[in-house]
Design a protein around this motif. Structure first.
Motif, PDB file in Angstrom:
ATOM      1  N   CYS A   1      -5.060  24.935 -14.106  1.00 25.47           N
ATOM      2  CA  CYS A   1      -5.398  25.351 -12.742  1.00 25.47           C
ATOM      3  C   CYS A   1      -4.402  26.390 -12.229  1.00 25.47           C
ATOM      4  CB  CYS A   1      -5.424  24.144 -11.814  1.00 25.47           C
ATOM      5  SG  CYS A   1      -6.796  23.005 -12.121  1.00 25.47           S
TER       6      CYS A   1
ATOM      7  N   TYR B   1      -4.210  19.632 -17.049  1.00 27.80           N
ATOM      8  CA  TYR B   1      -5.002  20.314 -16.029  1.00 27.80           C
ATOM      9  C   TYR B   1      -4.187  21.075 -14.988  1.00 27.80           C
ATOM     10  CZ  TYR B   1      -8.757  17.688 -18.158  1.00 27.80           C
ATOM     11  OH  TYR B   1      -9.649  17.172 -19.057  1.00 27.80           O
TER      12      TYR B   1
ATOM     13  N   VAL C   1     -12.578  22.243 -11.294  1.00 21.66           N
ATOM     14  CA  VAL C   1     -11.778  21.176 -11.904  1.00 21.66           C
ATOM     15  C   VAL C   1     -12.689  20.127 -12.538  1.00 21.66           C
ATOM     16  CG1 VAL C   1     -10.093  19.356 -11.477  1.00 21.66           C
ATOM     17  CG2 VAL C   1      -9.856  21.572 -10.320  1.00 21.66           C
ATOM     18  N   ALA C   2     -13.753  19.766 -11.831  1.00 21.60           N
ATOM     19  CA  ALA C   2     -14.712  18.807 -12.384  1.00 21.60           C
ATOM     20  C   ALA C   2     -15.376  19.371 -13.637  1.00 21.60           C
ATOM     21  CB  ALA C   2     -15.762  18.458 -11.332  1.00 21.60           C
ATOM     22  N   ALA C   3     -15.681  20.670 -13.619  1.00 21.54           N
ATOM     23  CA  ALA C   3     -16.307  21.305 -14.782  1.00 21.54           C
ATOM     24  C   ALA C   3     -15.355  21.329 -15.976  1.00 21.54           C
ATOM     25  CB  ALA C   3     -16.741  22.726 -14.427  1.00 21.54           C
TER      26      ALA C   3
ATOM     27  N   SER D   1     -11.883  26.001  -7.918  1.00 22.27           N
ATOM     28  CA  SER D   1     -12.372  25.169  -6.824  1.00 22.27           C
ATOM     29  C   SER D   1     -12.432  23.735  -7.330  1.00 22.27           C
ATOM     30  CB  SER D   1     -13.770  25.629  -6.387  1.00 22.27           C
ATOM     31  OG  SER D   1     -14.730  25.282  -7.382  1.00 22.27           O
ATOM     32  N   PRO D   2     -12.649  22.763  -6.438  1.00 23.06           N
ATOM     33  CA  PRO D   2     -12.823  21.383  -6.917  1.00 23.06           C
ATOM     34  C   PRO D   2     -13.950  21.258  -7.938  1.00 23.06           C
ATOM     35  CG  PRO D   2     -12.437  21.394  -4.552  1.00 23.06           C
ATOM     36  CD  PRO D   2     -12.585  22.832  -4.960  1.00 23.06           C
ATOM     37  N   ARG D   3     -15.014  22.042  -7.758  1.00 30.03           N
ATOM     38  CA  ARG D   3     -16.109  22.024  -8.739  1.00 30.03           C
ATOM     39  C   ARG D   3     -15.627  22.524 -10.091  1.00 30.03           C
ATOM     40  NH1 ARG D   3     -21.070  25.251  -6.468  1.00 30.03           N
ATOM     41  NH2 ARG D   3     -21.830  24.690  -8.545  1.00 30.03           N
TER      42      ARG D   3
ATOM     43  N   MET E   1     -13.039  19.128 -16.638  1.00 26.08           N
ATOM     44  CA  MET E   1     -13.006  17.774 -17.187  1.00 26.08           C
ATOM     45  C   MET E   1     -14.275  17.473 -17.984  1.00 26.08           C
ATOM     46  SD  MET E   1     -11.293  15.611 -14.064  1.00 26.08           S
ATOM     47  CE  MET E   1      -9.594  15.903 -13.563  1.00 26.08           C
ATOM     48  N   ALA E   2     -15.420  17.913 -17.457  1.00 25.38           N
ATOM     49  CA  ALA E   2     -16.676  17.725 -18.186  1.00 25.38           C
ATOM     50  C   ALA E   2     -16.643  18.486 -19.508  1.00 25.38           C
ATOM     51  CB  ALA E   2     -17.847  18.189 -17.327  1.00 25.38           C
ATOM     52  N   ARG E   3     -16.084  19.683 -19.476  1.00 26.55           N
ATOM     53  CA  ARG E   3     -15.944  20.481 -20.702  1.00 26.55           C
ATOM     54  C   ARG E   3     -15.146  19.726 -21.758  1.00 26.55           C
ATOM     55  NH1 ARG E   3     -11.467  24.487 -19.837  1.00 26.55           N
ATOM     56  NH2 ARG E   3     -10.326  22.583 -20.387  1.00 26.55           N
TER      57      ARG E   3
END
Length: 204
Positions: free
Chosen positions: A143, A139, A158-160, A154-156, A162-164
């Motif tokens: 990034c 990651y 990064v979360a997306a 954005s932090p969102r 990981m979800a991907r």
């Protein structure tokens, strides 16, 4: 799925001489295309970009990508819409380029993480540092790529990402399976032998 995942692999492939055409935005040398079947030649595959790639490669030429990808705002999408779109694309890649599709399972962090944890456990190495090292190796460069190219980050995001990666193994498995996928509200079956679309009744 697009910018920091597929775009980087597309450009890495092109750097190695393995460029792939992108369906909705292709520039052609028209005399060359006309001399090799014309636009009808793009019907040789279920996806015109796959047909274009194979046609160009078959002539001993190379597909070249533009210097940088274009922004493609998609707006808000539900999980079902995201799954439907990516499942369709996965199935198309599996049908048209199975040898390239097979290792896609390794492009996300899940499988490498599991393998690293198994290896660490076998070697008596602590699992938490191993997990952190693997996730950082995946990651942080992704990034950094987004930041260096001015792509959304954005932090969102990064979360997306990981979800991907959590979705990718299921998406990859879905690509190997038959059955219908949704295409603009129509249930379509993408065959593996003749690579044809067969319209089936939609439950939508």
């Amino acid at each position: 799925f697009l910018s920091t995942l597929q775009a980087r692999w597309q450009y890495a492939g092109e750097a190695l001489g393995l460029g792939f055409a992108q369906g909705k935005s292709m520039l052609w040398n028209k005399p060359m295309l006309d001399a090799n079947g014309g636009i009808r030649a793009l019907a040789a595959e279920i996806a015109e970009d796959a047909a274009a790639t194979k046609l160009v490669n078959g002539l001993g030429l190379r597909v070249n990508l533009v210097a940088a990808p274009f922004e493609q705002p998609l707006g808000r999408r539900t999980f079902d819409e995201i799954w439907s779109r990516q499942a369709r694309w996965a199935r198309l890649r599996r049908v048209t380029f199975p040898l390239f599709f097979a290792p896609e399972i390794l492009t996300g962090a899940v499988v490498p993480l599991v393998l690293a944890l198994i290896a660490a456990a076998s070697a008596g190495i602590s699992l938490w540092p191993t997990a952190i090292a693997v996730l950082a190796a995946f990651y942080l460069p992704e990034c950094a790529l987004a930041w260096s190219k001015g792509w959304y980050l954005s932090p969102r995001m990064v979360a997306a990402i990981m979800a991907r990666d959590l979705i990718l193994p299921a998406m990859w498995a879905r690509g190997w399976l038959g059955g219908a996928v949704d295409w603009r509200g129509n249930a379509m079956t993408i065959g593996t032998k003749a690579a044809e679309l067969e319209e089936t009744p939609s439950g939508a």
